[in-house]
Structure formats: structure tokens, C-alpha cells
Design an enzyme around this catalytic site. Sequence first.
Site, PDB file in Angstrom:
ATOM      1  N   GLU A  92      14.587  12.053  35.138  1.00  0.00           N
ATOM      2  CA  GLU A  92      13.679  11.216  34.728  1.00  0.00           C
ATOM      3  C   GLU A  92      15.006  11.388  33.526  1.00  0.00           C
ATOM      4  OE1 GLU A  92      12.025  14.833  31.924  1.00  0.00           O
ATOM      5  OE2 GLU A  92      10.740  13.812  30.306  1.00  0.00           O
ATOM      6  N   HIS A 146       1.753  19.476  31.516  1.00  0.00           N
ATOM      7  CA  HIS A 146       1.923  20.817  31.423  1.00  0.00           C
ATOM      8  C   HIS A 146       1.599  21.563  29.960  1.00  0.00           C
ATOM      9  CE1 HIS A 146       6.523  20.222  32.568  1.00  0.00           C
ATOM     10  NE2 HIS A 146       5.741  18.970  32.051  1.00  0.00           N
ATOM     11  N   ASP A 176       2.048  14.007  31.027  1.00  0.00           N
ATOM     12  CA  ASP A 176       2.864  15.004  30.955  1.00  0.00           C
ATOM     13  C   ASP A 176       2.710  16.028  29.761  1.00  0.00           C
ATOM     14  OD1 ASP A 176       5.330  15.828  31.214  1.00  0.00           O
ATOM     15  OD2 ASP A 176       6.462  14.210  30.402  1.00  0.00           O
ATOM     16  N   ASP A 177       2.867  15.250  28.566  1.00  0.00           N
ATOM     17  CA  ASP A 177       2.503  16.283  27.635  1.00  0.00           C
ATOM     18  C   ASP A 177       1.151  15.523  26.637  1.00  0.00           C
ATOM     19  OD1 ASP A 177       3.964  18.702  27.764  1.00  0.00           O
ATOM     20  OD2 ASP A 177       5.821  16.746  28.049  1.00  0.00           O
ATOM     21  N   HIS A 200       0.625  16.124  36.992  1.00  0.00           N
ATOM     22  CA  HIS A 200       1.975  16.702  36.209  1.00  0.00           C
ATOM     23  C   HIS A 200       1.604  16.333  34.849  1.00  0.00           C
ATOM     24  CE1 HIS A 200       7.128  14.876  34.823  1.00  0.00           C
ATOM     25  NE2 HIS A 200       6.238  16.057  34.387  1.00  0.00           N
ATOM     26  N   HIS A 206      10.924  18.290  38.400  1.00  0.00           N
ATOM     27  CA  HIS A 206      11.570  17.007  37.407  1.00  0.00           C
ATOM     28  C   HIS A 206      12.948  17.323  37.604  1.00  0.00           C
ATOM     29  CE1 HIS A 206       7.985  18.829  35.070  1.00  0.00           C
ATOM     30  NE2 HIS A 206       7.817  18.102  33.985  1.00  0.00           N
TER      31      HIS A 206
HETATM   32  N1  ADE Z   1       8.463  19.910  29.461  1.00  0.00           N
HETATM   33  C1  ADE Z   1       7.317  19.492  28.987  1.00  0.00           C
HETATM   34  N2  ADE Z   1       7.497  18.153  29.296  1.00  0.00           N
HETATM   35  C2  ADE Z   1       8.969  18.191  29.831  1.00  0.00           C
HETATM   36  C3  ADE Z   1       9.224  17.078  30.719  1.00  0.00           C
HETATM   37  N3  ADE Z   1       9.130  15.197  30.220  1.00  0.00           N
HETATM   38  N4  ADE Z   1      10.616  16.685  31.013  1.00  0.00           N
HETATM   39  C4  ADE Z   1      10.921  18.203  31.006  1.00  0.00           C
HETATM   40  N5  ADE Z   1      10.871  19.147  30.414  1.00  0.00           N
HETATM   41  C5  ADE Z   1       9.524  19.301  30.278  1.00  0.00           C
HETATM   42 ZN    ZN Z   2       6.948  16.850  32.824  1.00  0.00          ZN
END
Ligand code: ADE
Ligand code: ZN
Length: 338
Positions: A201, A20, A279-280, A18, A198
Amino acid sequence: MDNIDTELLRTLPKAELHLHLEGTLEPELMFTLAERNGISLPYDSVEALRNAYDFGNLQDFLNLYYQGAAVLQTEQDFYDLTLAYLERCAQDGVVHVEPFFDPQTHTARAITMATQFRGILRALADGKERWGISSCLILSFLRHLSEEDAVVTLQQALPWREHFVAVGLDSSEKGNPPEKFQRVFDQVRALGLKTVAHAGEEGPPDYIVQALDLLKVVRIDHGVRCAEDPALVQRLIDQQIPLTVCPLSNTRLKVFSDMSEHNIMQLLDRGMRVTINSDDPAYFGGYLLDNYCAVRDALGMTKAQAVQLARNSLISSFLDNDSLSLHLARLDQLAQVH
Ligand code: ADE
Ligand code: ZN
């Protein structure tokens, strides 16, 4: 029982499921690309940009994330972004990655699908050669846009069909339920592609149920709000549905107020197939190993639990059986030796 130490955690073969690619854009690279492409950023410095990364919720983050992604213009930009991420993976003992990219963020700015795929795929090939990191790419639809827009995006990606293995669903969750994308996900599966989404969350547990029943996903991205529905928890355990949990993301986006409140180790101990992911990472303060360490430091993580998390990441991946067996053999070896 003692907590696992960082060096052993680093050594365990791990997959990241997971992630991006646009979320790996470090402020330094954002400034470099902005200059290279003649774009002016609304921040004076790297520090000022980093200071803006103070999010109250998912949408706060997404606003900055889409703004930042606008510096990505050329094939070389996508290459540089992806290669920098893989270099960090190599440092963290990541052996396999399944990154998402959001093509609509870029096609909306007239950056073609070809530009995106060419840059990303060239970097993934170089990452395999330099560091031995294997990969399966995932194309993700933006759920705040229409289903029609997703259909057009899928059409645009068809020439690249052999170069991605699955389709995902991300962006603003609340008010954009999986059912909105049922028809396009039918098309995706008819092409022989796998699906992930997703769900759970910020959105309710019912979105997880919809993702499973309507989109037929093989993994749930995040999914931590499943805990609010005991029947769903039992189903996820019984069916061994993987959850790609992102601990630092969840605390930075206030899904949990503090890491000590996170439910990942509870879910793991109940037998759910949870995994740890970043994630990011450029926005949330840490790559994959940082996420493992943050969970360990706040909640405790024995060696046996860490090995289970690493195993979950490998067996929940789209790796071919031969590669999977090799990584699992190495993991078993490390599990016994120390
Ligand atoms: N795009 C990038 N990170 C995300 C996240 N945590 N939830 C939804 N969309 C995303
Ligand atoms: Zn994500």
C-alpha cells in the site's frame, strides 16, 4: 465501449474482501456512542469531525481511526457498528463480506475479546437473516505492535476459533515488514486458519514478496505497488493471487494523487485477479458501490470489466463451493441478459 451504468453495477452480486469494521464508524454513530458511553470527543460537531478527514498519508488517517475507535465499548456498540455496515452492503448489492476487526485496538482499552466477538457475531447473524448477506470474519493483528503482542492476542482469540476464518495484518506498513510476524503467522496456519496481509500500500513491493513467501498469504490487501516490480507482477498474474484494491482509500491517503492515476484497470487488463473494496468507508467517502463508480468515472469500466471484477471478488472469497456456484450462476445470467 460504453461504461456500465450504476443500476447494473448495483445488481451484480459482489463480495467485499477488504473492509475494517472500525473504519465503518460514521461520524454520526461516533457521536451517538460517545454520548451513550460518557466519552467526550475533541470535536464540536459531526461537520467538524468530517472536516478533519483530510489525510496526507496512512499514518494521518490511522491516528484519527484509533482515536475514533475508542468510543466502542460495549457488545451493543460492536453490534450497532457492524449492523449499520451490513445495511449499507444490502443497498449496494453486496452478497458476501469478509470484514476485518482489530482486537488489539480494544483489548488495549480493557474491552474484552468476548465483548468484541459477541457484538460482531450477533450482527453478522442478523445481517444474514435480514438481508441474506453471508460473512467470514477476519481477525487482524496491528503491525506497529510487537510480534509478542500478536501471540497474546491469538491466545485470547482461541475460544472463538470457530468464529473467524483467517488472520490479517494491518496498521502502519512502513518499517513493519511482514517478516516481523513470521513466527506468529506459523502458529496461525498451524491452527488451520488462512492468512492475508496488507502489503504494497505504502510499503515497497518486497513486502508483498515477504507476505507471500514468509506469511503464506492467500490474498494481498492493497498490493498496488507491485507495479514497480515487473517480475512480481508476472508472478501475481501466473499464480492468480487476489489483490484487494481499495480505490477511494488509495486516493484519500495519497497512494495515488488522483483516481485518473490509479493502476487498477491496467492490472485487471493484464489478467491480475484484482478486486474492488472500500477499506474504511466512513473515512474515505464511499462504500463498495461508490468505489466501483469512482473507478468507472475516472478510468472507464465496461460491463465486461465490471463482471470480471465482481467475479474476481466472489472467486477470491472464502465462500463454500455451493454458495459460490449460486452467486456465479446469477452473475453469468446478468452478464448475458443486459
Ligand atoms: N487499518 C485500517 N485501514 C488500513 C489501511 N488502509 N492500511 C493499513 N491499516 C489499516
Ligand atoms: Zn485496509
